[in-house]
Design a protein around this motif. Sequence first.
Motif, PDB file in Angstrom:
ATOM      1  N   ASN A 299       0.831  -1.204   0.000  1.00 17.84           N
ATOM      2  CA  ASN A 299       0.000   0.000   0.000  1.00 17.84           C
ATOM      3  C   ASN A 299       0.868   1.258   0.000  1.00 17.84           C
ATOM      4  OD1 ASN A 299      -2.777   1.065   0.187  1.00 17.84           O
ATOM      5  ND2 ASN A 299      -2.079   1.905   2.137  1.00 17.84           N
ATOM      6  N   ARG A 300       1.973   1.215   0.762  1.00 17.65           N
ATOM      7  CA  ARG A 300       2.894   2.350   0.812  1.00 17.65           C
ATOM      8  C   ARG A 300       3.541   2.579  -0.555  1.00 17.65           C
ATOM      9  NH1 ARG A 300       5.777   0.516   4.752  1.00 17.65           N
ATOM     10  NH2 ARG A 300       4.403   1.356   6.345  1.00 17.65           N
ATOM     11  N   ALA A 301       3.901   1.473  -1.224  1.00 16.87           N
ATOM     12  CA  ALA A 301       4.526   1.585  -2.547  1.00 16.87           C
ATOM     13  C   ALA A 301       3.534   2.109  -3.578  1.00 16.87           C
ATOM     14  CB  ALA A 301       5.077   0.228  -2.980  1.00 16.87           C
ATOM     15  N   ILE A 302       2.255   1.715  -3.456  1.00 20.44           N
ATOM     16  CA  ILE A 302       1.217   2.208  -4.370  1.00 20.44           C
ATOM     17  C   ILE A 302       1.074   3.722  -4.214  1.00 20.44           C
ATOM     18  CG2 ILE A 302      -1.279   2.252  -4.747  1.00 20.44           C
ATOM     19  CD1 ILE A 302      -0.182  -0.122  -6.044  1.00 20.44           C
ATOM     20  N   ILE A 303       1.028   4.176  -2.954  1.00 23.21           N
ATOM     21  CA  ILE A 303       0.896   5.609  -2.694  1.00 23.21           C
ATOM     22  C   ILE A 303       2.069   6.366  -3.316  1.00 23.21           C
ATOM     23  CG2 ILE A 303       0.851   7.373  -0.879  1.00 23.21           C
ATOM     24  CD1 ILE A 303      -0.507   5.231   0.925  1.00 23.21           C
ATOM     25  N   GLN A 304       3.263   5.761  -3.226  1.00 21.18           N
ATOM     26  CA  GLN A 304       4.467   6.378  -3.783  1.00 21.18           C
ATOM     27  C   GLN A 304       4.624   6.114  -5.280  1.00 21.18           C
ATOM     28  OE1 GLN A 304       7.343   4.421  -1.310  1.00 21.18           O
ATOM     29  NE2 GLN A 304       7.027   5.784   0.435  1.00 21.18           N
ATOM     30  N   LYS A 305       3.719   5.292  -5.845  1.00 23.33           N
ATOM     31  CA  LYS A 305       3.762   4.891  -7.264  1.00 23.33           C
ATOM     32  C   LYS A 305       5.107   4.248  -7.624  1.00 23.33           C
ATOM     33  CE  LYS A 305       0.427   8.411  -8.702  1.00 23.33           C
ATOM     34  NZ  LYS A 305      -0.686   7.439  -8.701  1.00 23.33           N
ATOM     35  N   THR A 383      -4.656  -8.904  -1.721  1.00 21.17           N
ATOM     36  CA  THR A 383      -3.956  -7.728  -1.214  1.00 21.17           C
ATOM     37  C   THR A 383      -3.577  -6.784  -2.352  1.00 21.17           C
ATOM     38  OG1 THR A 383      -3.074  -8.992   0.644  1.00 21.17           O
ATOM     39  CG2 THR A 383      -1.944  -6.959   0.085  1.00 21.17           C
ATOM     40  N   LEU A 384      -3.081  -7.351  -3.453  1.00 21.61           N
ATOM     41  CA  LEU A 384      -2.697  -6.524  -4.599  1.00 21.61           C
ATOM     42  C   LEU A 384      -3.905  -5.803  -5.178  1.00 21.61           C
ATOM     43  CD1 LEU A 384      -0.433  -5.636  -6.491  1.00 21.61           C
ATOM     44  CD2 LEU A 384      -0.890  -7.661  -7.896  1.00 21.61           C
ATOM     45  N   LEU A 385      -5.031  -6.507  -5.259  1.00 19.04           N
ATOM     46  CA  LEU A 385      -6.245  -5.865  -5.768  1.00 19.04           C
ATOM     47  C   LEU A 385      -6.700  -4.731  -4.849  1.00 19.04           C
ATOM     48  CD1 LEU A 385      -8.317  -8.936  -7.038  1.00 19.04           C
ATOM     49  CD2 LEU A 385      -7.200  -7.190  -8.423  1.00 19.04           C
ATOM     50  N   LEU A 386      -6.587  -4.950  -3.535  1.00 19.93           N
ATOM     51  CA  LEU A 386      -7.006  -3.916  -2.586  1.00 19.93           C
ATOM     52  C   LEU A 386      -6.140  -2.669  -2.718  1.00 19.93           C
ATOM     53  CD1 LEU A 386      -7.753  -5.908   0.713  1.00 19.93           C
ATOM     54  CD2 LEU A 386      -9.379  -5.011  -0.953  1.00 19.93           C
ATOM     55  N   THR A 387      -4.841  -2.847  -2.944  1.00 15.24           N
ATOM     56  CA  THR A 387      -3.968  -1.682  -3.064  1.00 15.24           C
ATOM     57  C   THR A 387      -4.269  -0.871  -4.321  1.00 15.24           C
ATOM     58  OG1 THR A 387      -2.273  -3.054  -4.125  1.00 15.24           O
ATOM     59  CG2 THR A 387      -2.075  -2.721  -1.763  1.00 15.24           C
ATOM     60  N   PHE A 388      -4.881  -1.526  -5.321  1.00 16.48           N
ATOM     61  CA  PHE A 388      -5.309  -0.812  -6.526  1.00 16.48           C
ATOM     62  C   PHE A 388      -6.791  -0.414  -6.440  1.00 16.48           C
ATOM     63  CE2 PHE A 388      -1.579  -2.839  -8.555  1.00 16.48           C
ATOM     64  CZ  PHE A 388      -1.033  -1.716  -9.139  1.00 16.48           C
ATOM     65  N   SER A 389      -7.356  -0.500  -5.222  1.00 21.15           N
ATOM     66  CA  SER A 389      -8.778  -0.173  -4.993  1.00 21.15           C
ATOM     67  C   SER A 389      -9.698  -1.015  -5.869  1.00 21.15           C
ATOM     68  CB  SER A 389      -9.026   1.328  -5.246  1.00 21.15           C
ATOM     69  OG  SER A 389      -8.266   2.113  -4.352  1.00 21.15           O
ATOM     70  N   MET A 436      -8.010 -13.851  -9.456  1.00 16.36           N
ATOM     71  CA  MET A 436      -7.647 -12.574  -8.844  1.00 16.36           C
ATOM     72  C   MET A 436      -6.165 -12.257  -9.027  1.00 16.36           C
ATOM     73  SD  MET A 436      -9.973 -12.162  -5.403  1.00 16.36           S
ATOM     74  CE  MET A 436      -9.985 -13.841  -4.797  1.00 16.36           C
ATOM     75  N   THR A 437      -5.335 -13.285  -9.064  1.00 13.56           N
ATOM     76  CA  THR A 437      -3.907 -13.069  -9.284  1.00 13.56           C
ATOM     77  C   THR A 437      -3.650 -12.471 -10.658  1.00 13.56           C
ATOM     78  OG1 THR A 437      -3.278 -14.877  -7.802  1.00 13.56           O
ATOM     79  CG2 THR A 437      -1.663 -14.201  -9.455  1.00 13.56           C
ATOM     80  N   PHE A 438      -4.276 -13.057 -11.690  1.00 15.80           N
ATOM     81  CA  PHE A 438      -4.083 -12.551 -13.053  1.00 15.80           C
ATOM     82  C   PHE A 438      -4.595 -11.118 -13.189  1.00 15.80           C
ATOM     83  CE2 PHE A 438      -4.015 -17.173 -14.320  1.00 15.80           C
ATOM     84  CZ  PHE A 438      -2.687 -17.163 -14.726  1.00 15.80           C
ATOM     85  N   ARG A 439      -5.720 -10.800 -12.516  1.00 19.17           N
ATOM     86  CA  ARG A 439      -6.248  -9.441 -12.603  1.00 19.17           C
ATOM     87  C   ARG A 439      -5.317  -8.451 -11.890  1.00 19.17           C
ATOM     88  NH1 ARG A 439     -10.803  -6.606 -14.338  1.00 19.17           N
ATOM     89  NH2 ARG A 439     -10.498  -4.457 -13.694  1.00 19.17           N
ATOM     90  N   GLY A 440      -4.804  -8.824 -10.730  1.00 18.55           N
ATOM     91  CA  GLY A 440      -3.899  -7.941 -10.007  1.00 18.55           C
ATOM     92  C   GLY A 440      -2.626  -7.656 -10.781  1.00 18.55           C
ATOM     93  N   LEU A 441      -2.072  -8.681 -11.420  1.00 19.03           N
ATOM     94  CA  LEU A 441      -0.864  -8.490 -12.232  1.00 19.03           C
ATOM     95  C   LEU A 441      -1.156  -7.636 -13.466  1.00 19.03           C
ATOM     96  CD1 LEU A 441       0.722 -12.055 -12.009  1.00 19.03           C
ATOM     97  CD2 LEU A 441       1.427  -9.975 -10.811  1.00 19.03           C
ATOM     98  N   TYR A 442      -2.362  -7.786 -14.016  1.00 18.00           N
ATOM     99  CA  TYR A 442      -2.773  -6.945 -15.146  1.00 18.00           C
ATOM    100  C   TYR A 442      -2.821  -5.472 -14.718  1.00 18.00           C
ATOM    101  CZ  TYR A 442      -5.954  -4.594 -18.369  1.00 18.00           C
ATOM    102  OH  TYR A 442      -6.529  -3.692 -19.226  1.00 18.00           O
ATOM    103  N   ASP A 443      -3.389  -5.200 -13.530  1.00 14.77           N
ATOM    104  CA  ASP A 443      -3.446  -3.824 -13.024  1.00 14.77           C
ATOM    105  C   ASP A 443      -2.049  -3.267 -12.799  1.00 14.77           C
ATOM    106  OD1 ASP A 443      -6.185  -3.787 -13.060  1.00 14.77           O
ATOM    107  OD2 ASP A 443      -6.424  -4.321 -10.947  1.00 14.77           O
TER     108      ASP A 443
END
Length: 462
Positions: A299-305, A383-389, A436-443
């Motif tokens: 989540n911290r890395a997402i905020i920092q992009k 978790t990855l999906l949540l960090t991308f909302s 969900m893994t494939f979608r998170g990696l796509y995001d």
Amino acid sequence: MQNFLDKLYGWFNDRVLRRVLRNSTYLILSNLISVFLTIFITRKLGVYNYGVLGLITSYVTNVNKLFSFRMNEVVVRYVGEAYVNQDHPKTAALIKFAAGVEAITSLFAFLFMACTARLGARFFLHDTDLTNLILFYGISIIGGLVMETANGILRVINRYRSIALVSLVQNVIVALIVFYATRMNLGLVGILSAYLIGKILLGVIPVILCLLWLPNFIGKKWWKAPLTLIDDKKAILKFTVSTNISSTINLFARDGELLWVGALLSPLAAGYYKTAMTVINMVLTPINPLIDTSYPEMNRAIIQKNWAKIRRLLRKITTISGIWTAAAFIGLLFLGKPLLFHEVNILGLSFRIFREEFLPAYDIIMILMIGYGTANVLFWNRTLLLTFSEADYATTVSFYVMLAKMFMTIVFVPRGAYYIEAILLSGYLAVSVLIMTFRGLYDLRKAEKEAAPAVTKKGKTA
């Protein structure tokens, strides 16, 4: 050889990975104590009473989850963002909001549990005389009134050691009470009392720690921050409701597994399933803490992009979980039955983990290892999906796969072999996790492309 060691050192010499592993290590010891305590309890209660114990605790826990908004995820997602941006007034307002919502829903959960305890005893335990035990253990819901919010706050301020110490102290106290209860022949009631005390400790101590530490992190009068500082209430409420729906889906498809078995089969079959889950938890013990500790980092890395940091972290934690899970599966396949269910002699010492009456649990263990193994290796999928909302996407996937699983459970389990439910649960986990893994990696790939500088046809940066 030296070159390999240098590469290995460099691989682990990653500040983010080291922080995740260090924080995870704090939690592993506590989980190990819990696992070995559970094995001790199975030996004392036997299959049937162990199944009854599991059904009572599962009923209360899942009623609580029915009303839960998984406030620890909400806190990490939104309080974490405000805290990283050093917006302390908004951080305080978000904490008050989360605690208020959780307290209200916990009270509703307790009232619902009290009103349905007799029905639960009849439907899942097939014995209404056990109603009072459900009500007794139900007090744990009040004990954990704002537990999720408190644990979320401790994660945001990076106090994993405290979370682990609380869990460790709780498990030690529960173990001492269990040993006393078995020594005094208090049976099921004594062990249930130990579980209740443990749940109350887990609910109360984190709240006390938060009240002591928050003034140092966000100001002495943080509790006076007005809720009007929250300018994205709609997004937060949407995320909150989505996590509740996701939790409810998991309740019917995964977390309420023991209740399905108790209702459609018997407490004896539930005892086999709870025994199988005890072994599965042994496998998950080293990996489970990574879920809690990697989410704030992602989540911290997402905020920092910082997409490179996320990809590097995912690659390394997947490698670690994959190696461990594969080794555990191979070990259970070739050595599981003799080590777990038969007497073992080593250096003149003999011991037995489970009595032979628990042997039907072995088939369930190996079937569940397929689904839980997939979820264990790719534990970061949601978790990855949540960090991308993308909480809604995770909920949608879980919902449709859950409907298919529930339909097949009702149709096939009552008239099939005792391990049919394990096949259905394993399939649910594997399918939903992979999607969900494939979608998170796509995001993640999409975010990386959008962040890359545009290139003109001439090959120059625009």
